[in-house]
Design a protein around this motif. Sequence first.
Motif, PDB file in Angstrom:
ATOM      1  N   ILE A  54       1.049  -1.033   0.065  1.00 40.00           N
ATOM      2  CA  ILE A  54      -0.041  -0.011  -0.069  1.00 40.00           C
ATOM      3  C   ILE A  54       0.859   1.341   0.011  1.00 40.00           C
ATOM      4  O   ILE A  54       1.757   1.420   0.901  1.00 40.00           O
ATOM      5  CB  ILE A  54      -1.110   0.031   1.308  1.00 40.00           C
ATOM      6  CG1 ILE A  54      -1.890  -1.031   1.285  1.00 40.00           C
ATOM      7  CG2 ILE A  54      -1.791   1.290   1.251  1.00 40.00           C
ATOM      8  CD1 ILE A  54      -2.697  -1.192   2.349  1.00 40.00           C
ATOM      9  N   TYR A  55       0.557   2.082  -1.020  1.00 37.91           N
ATOM     10  CA  TYR A  55       1.397   3.298  -1.037  1.00 37.91           C
ATOM     11  C   TYR A  55       1.378   4.165   0.165  1.00 37.91           C
ATOM     12  O   TYR A  55       0.380   4.309   0.665  1.00 37.91           O
ATOM     13  CB  TYR A  55       1.006   4.306  -2.375  1.00 37.91           C
ATOM     14  CG  TYR A  55       1.549   5.498  -2.665  1.00 37.91           C
ATOM     15  CD1 TYR A  55       2.919   5.671  -2.791  1.00 37.91           C
ATOM     16  CD2 TYR A  55       0.996   6.672  -2.164  1.00 37.91           C
ATOM     17  CE1 TYR A  55       3.571   6.757  -3.063  1.00 37.91           C
ATOM     18  CE2 TYR A  55       1.101   7.874  -2.196  1.00 37.91           C
ATOM     19  CZ  TYR A  55       2.660   8.008  -2.551  1.00 37.91           C
ATOM     20  OH  TYR A  55       3.109   9.314  -2.983  1.00 37.91           O
ATOM     21  N   VAL A  56       2.534   4.845   0.678  1.00 41.15           N
ATOM     22  CA  VAL A  56       2.532   5.644   1.808  1.00 41.15           C
ATOM     23  C   VAL A  56       3.076   6.760   1.253  1.00 41.15           C
ATOM     24  O   VAL A  56       4.063   7.102   0.524  1.00 41.15           O
ATOM     25  CB  VAL A  56       3.627   5.133   2.777  1.00 41.15           C
ATOM     26  CG1 VAL A  56       3.737   5.934   4.094  1.00 41.15           C
ATOM     27  CG2 VAL A  56       3.146   3.900   3.093  1.00 41.15           C
ATOM     28  N   GLU A  57       2.184   8.080   1.616  1.00 41.09           N
ATOM     29  CA  GLU A  57       2.568   9.271   1.140  1.00 41.09           C
ATOM     30  C   GLU A  57       3.510  10.194   2.151  1.00 41.09           C
ATOM     31  O   GLU A  57       3.723   9.751   3.212  1.00 41.09           O
ATOM     32  CB  GLU A  57       1.510  10.403   1.266  1.00 41.09           C
ATOM     33  CG  GLU A  57       1.444  11.754   1.134  1.00 41.09           C
ATOM     34  CD  GLU A  57       2.067  12.142  -0.560  1.00 41.09           C
ATOM     35  OE1 GLU A  57       2.704  12.989  -0.681  1.00 41.09           O
ATOM     36  OE2 GLU A  57       1.515  11.128  -1.451  1.00 41.09           O
ATOM     37  N   GLY A  58       4.674  10.713   1.753  1.00 37.31           N
ATOM     38  CA  GLY A  58       5.631  10.992   2.271  1.00 37.31           C
ATOM     39  C   GLY A  58       6.979  10.458   2.866  1.00 37.31           C
ATOM     40  O   GLY A  58       6.930   8.942   2.393  1.00 37.31           O
ATOM     41  N   ASP A  59       7.371  10.827   3.696  1.00 42.25           N
ATOM     42  CA  ASP A  59       8.705  10.162   4.420  1.00 42.25           C
ATOM     43  C   ASP A  59       8.677   9.218   5.471  1.00 42.25           C
ATOM     44  O   ASP A  59       7.793   9.630   6.590  1.00 42.25           O
ATOM     45  CB  ASP A  59       9.989  11.052   4.635  1.00 42.25           C
ATOM     46  CG  ASP A  59      11.041  10.436   5.390  1.00 42.25           C
ATOM     47  OD1 ASP A  59      11.648   9.559   5.059  1.00 42.25           O
ATOM     48  OD2 ASP A  59      11.510  11.036   6.672  1.00 42.25           O
ATOM     49  N   ILE A  60       8.827   8.030   5.580  1.00 44.24           N
ATOM     50  CA  ILE A  60       8.856   6.862   6.434  1.00 44.24           C
ATOM     51  C   ILE A  60      10.087   6.430   6.990  1.00 44.24           C
ATOM     52  O   ILE A  60      10.248   5.389   7.385  1.00 44.24           O
ATOM     53  CB  ILE A  60       7.552   6.221   6.621  1.00 44.24           C
ATOM     54  CG1 ILE A  60       8.098   5.012   5.157  1.00 44.24           C
ATOM     55  CG2 ILE A  60       6.417   6.410   6.049  1.00 44.24           C
ATOM     56  CD1 ILE A  60       7.190   3.721   5.186  1.00 44.24           C
ATOM     57  N   SER A  61      11.171   7.395   6.871  1.00 47.35           N
ATOM     58  CA  SER A  61      12.539   6.898   7.147  1.00 47.35           C
ATOM     59  C   SER A  61      12.781   6.386   8.854  1.00 47.35           C
ATOM     60  O   SER A  61      13.652   5.719   8.954  1.00 47.35           O
ATOM     61  CB  SER A  61      13.473   7.993   6.907  1.00 47.35           C
ATOM     62  OG  SER A  61      13.307   9.184   7.611  1.00 47.35           O
ATOM     63  N   SER A  62      11.929   6.731   9.595  1.00 48.21           N
ATOM     64  CA  SER A  62      11.922   6.360  10.894  1.00 48.21           C
ATOM     65  C   SER A  62      10.863   5.346  11.331  1.00 48.21           C
ATOM     66  O   SER A  62      10.938   4.601  12.389  1.00 48.21           O
ATOM     67  CB  SER A  62      11.617   7.712  11.824  1.00 48.21           C
ATOM     68  OG  SER A  62      10.272   8.028  11.801  1.00 48.21           O
TER      69      SER A  62
END
Length: 222
Positions: free
Chosen positions: A90-98
């Motif tokens: 599922i596509y995630v908008e924005g950054d999820i580097s953490s």
Amino acid sequence: SGNATVHSLDQITVTARGVSEPLQQMPLPITAMSEQIIEKKGLTDARDIATLSPSFSFKSGYGRGFDRPVIRGMSNIQGEANASFFIDGIYVEGDISSYGLDNIQRVEVVRGPQSAAYGRRTFSGAVDFITRRPGSAPGTKLTLGAGNYGQERLGLFHSGGNEDGTFGYDVSLNKRGNDGVFYNQASDKKDLGGIETISVMGAVAWSPTDKLDFTARVMQQK
């Protein structure tokens, strides 16, 4: 020789094309990080995945608002990114580097155009986090880390559920940051480049029947 020993590699199954198939038989360039590798090497987030994945890195800028995955060196300073993050496809908008890796079963880094499989912003590739079902691995895990330049890592993860496995949940807290490391002429100090990220995540899974399973996940990041 007669005493030679044959060692076989562990087989990793990936789902980059929507079906489960052995990584060795995939006609796509993929780097797959299993939960065993993540645990053994002490990886805590997507940035650690990037350090061990060929042609995958991060680009940061504009106060972390434009953090994005970079695959095969293709990155836009402005506008849409060329690669995207996904959680269970599922596509995630924005950054999820953490995004914490405590509930991760596998991370798949797919290099090359994958618009047909993922649908959006995947011209250079896609990074997909495959999660474990909430409650499938009950227990609590605490991760702590510190280093020079004010580096700090904090991770708290807890998972549980009922005995028959029809209901499960997990919750997690992750914090990561470091002090500034670049010289600032205005203040005459090295106070530029510091970051701090805090994320909280929760998930529940419910199986009212053998053929019906619901999973819901929510995450807040600052």
